[in-house]
Design an enzyme around this catalytic site. Structure first.
Site, mmCIF file in Angstrom:
data_model
loop_
_atom_site.group_PDB
_atom_site.id
_atom_site.type_symbol
_atom_site.label_atom_id
_atom_site.label_comp_id
_atom_site.label_asym_id
_atom_site.label_seq_id
_atom_site.Cartn_x
_atom_site.Cartn_y
_atom_site.Cartn_z
ATOM 1 N N CYS A 114 -4.284 -0.916 -7.183
ATOM 2 C CA CYS A 114 -3.036 -0.491 -7.833
ATOM 3 C C CYS A 114 -2.972 1.035 -7.897
ATOM 4 O O CYS A 114 -3.913 1.675 -8.376
ATOM 5 C CB CYS A 114 -2.945 -1.076 -9.234
ATOM 6 S SG CYS A 114 -1.435 -0.603 -10.099
ATOM 7 N N ARG A 164 5.327 -10.514 -2.714
ATOM 8 C CA ARG A 164 6.728 -10.599 -3.119
ATOM 9 C C ARG A 164 7.441 -11.820 -2.561
ATOM 10 O O ARG A 164 8.366 -12.343 -3.181
ATOM 11 C CB ARG A 164 7.450 -9.317 -2.710
ATOM 12 C CG ARG A 164 7.128 -8.128 -3.612
ATOM 13 C CD ARG A 164 7.646 -6.829 -3.044
ATOM 14 N NE ARG A 164 6.879 -6.433 -1.860
ATOM 15 C CZ ARG A 164 7.247 -5.459 -1.039
ATOM 16 N NH1 ARG A 164 8.385 -4.832 -1.231
ATOM 17 N NH2 ARG A 164 6.494 -5.138 -0.006
#
Length: 341
Positions: A106, A240
């Site tokens: 991240c 996603r």
């Protein structure tokens, strides 16, 4: 049509890793995972990243509780302190998770200020110490999710050294987002889109470390693409796509795990999910939060606009109840609701 199963070497892999759903902050919460379980029983699900500080010093039940139906489920941790990560790994086992994962990918400002996430790729010994401490604290598999590089530390040699160092500490499974991360200059959203995907780098890792398990993450949109990658990768992680077009998960059990089952129809998926929503409403939870993961269920189908608009416009009301879900479904044609594949 069903797809042929992945290559034979997959038999050595913990089966759930064949297809997993990526940990996504503000997306893969408990409600999302409960919804995904109405589509697939076999794919490995991940929590959102939870920081060690939130668990050690915060409301543990809030951050760690989950329902039995969510198995197999991995807890993803954010942090860099080996002792804190070890404590959280032990709690992951106590709470009943199936895996504990360390986030080394991240790139947000929040994780940079805390010197964890993708920052950890710059200090492989720190990750190795963390992995060793976590493994000493739990019997659960300890895995690492990372990028292929950060900033100007993006040579294959540096990536190879990262994997080699962390593997020497005992990590056997690496989930690799096949993009580098720019810690300065790009937002987290831009870091998911601008750095080019380099699948060949992950494939090279698999060739150099055949004894390790590598799951590929980044840019995979369909099960057909997943199957292509599974000719060389040990697993594929959907990000996603699993959230924006969740019906992609409906064929997973049959096509990637060899289950003798038919994919559920969209009507069947929502019929399975409806009691969860009703129970959540009885507990005082928000209709919007309970159902937002379903917004993409009809993506690309007739009735999708009506479904999304109804949930979006009526679902935010404080008095929104299960009838809003019924109203949203009522605008979708039967042939869409009852189609398989």
């Amino acid at each position: 049509m069903s797809l042929p199963l992945p290559h034979a070497s997959m038999t050595s892999l913990p089966p759930a890793h064949r297809l997993s759903v990526a940990p996504m902050l503000d997306w893969t919460d408990r409600h999302c995972r409960a919804f995904h379980r109405c589509l697939t029983t076999r794919a490995l699900l991940y929590t959102e990243m939870v920081t060690t500080g939130a668990i050690v010093h915060g409301d543990r039940a809030r951050h760690l509780d989950f329902s039995a139906a969510e198995h197999p489920l991995a807890l993803q941790l954010g942090g860099s302190d080996a002792a804190a990560l070890a404590e959280c790994a032990a709690l992951a086992e106590e709470w009943g998770y199936d895996e504990v994962n360390l986030n080394c990918g991240c790139p947000s400002d929040r994780v940079q200020s805390g010197a964890f996430g993708a920052c950890l790729m710059g200090t492989p010994p720190t990750v190795a110490r963390a992995v060793a401490a976590m493994q000493a604290a739990t019997r659960l598999p300890v895995t690492v999710k990372h990028r292929i590089g950060i900033d100007d530390q993006d040579s294959y040699e540096e990536l190879h050294d990262f994997v080699d160092t962390v593997a020497a500490a005992g990590c056997r499974t690496f989930i690799v987002h096949a993009r580098k991360a720019w810690l300065k200059g790009l937002s987290p959203k831009e870091n998911r889109e601008i750095p080019p995907l380099r699948y060949e780098v992950v494939q090279r890792l698999k060739g150099d470390f055949p004894e390790l398990t590598f799951s590929l993450n980044g840019g995979v949109q369909t099960l057909e693409q997943a199957r292509e990658h599974l000719t060389w990768a040990d697993g594929v992680m959907l990000g996603r796509a699993a959230y924006q077009t969740p019906y992609v998960l409906a064929r997973v059990d049959r096509d990637l795990f060899g289950e003798d089952v038919q994919p559920p129809t969209r009507r069947e998926v929502l019929t399975r999910f409806r009691p969860y929503v009703a129970a959540g409403l009885e507990q005082g939870q928000s209709f919007h939060h309970l159902t937002k993961a379903t917004l993409g269920l009809f993506a690309g189908q007739r009735g999708a606009r009506h479904y999304k608009r109804t949930l979006s416009e009526l679902g935010h009301r404080k008095d929104a109840g299960i009838e809003v879900l019924d109203q949203a479904v009522a605008g979708v044609p039967d042939e869409v609701l009852d189609a398989r594949d």
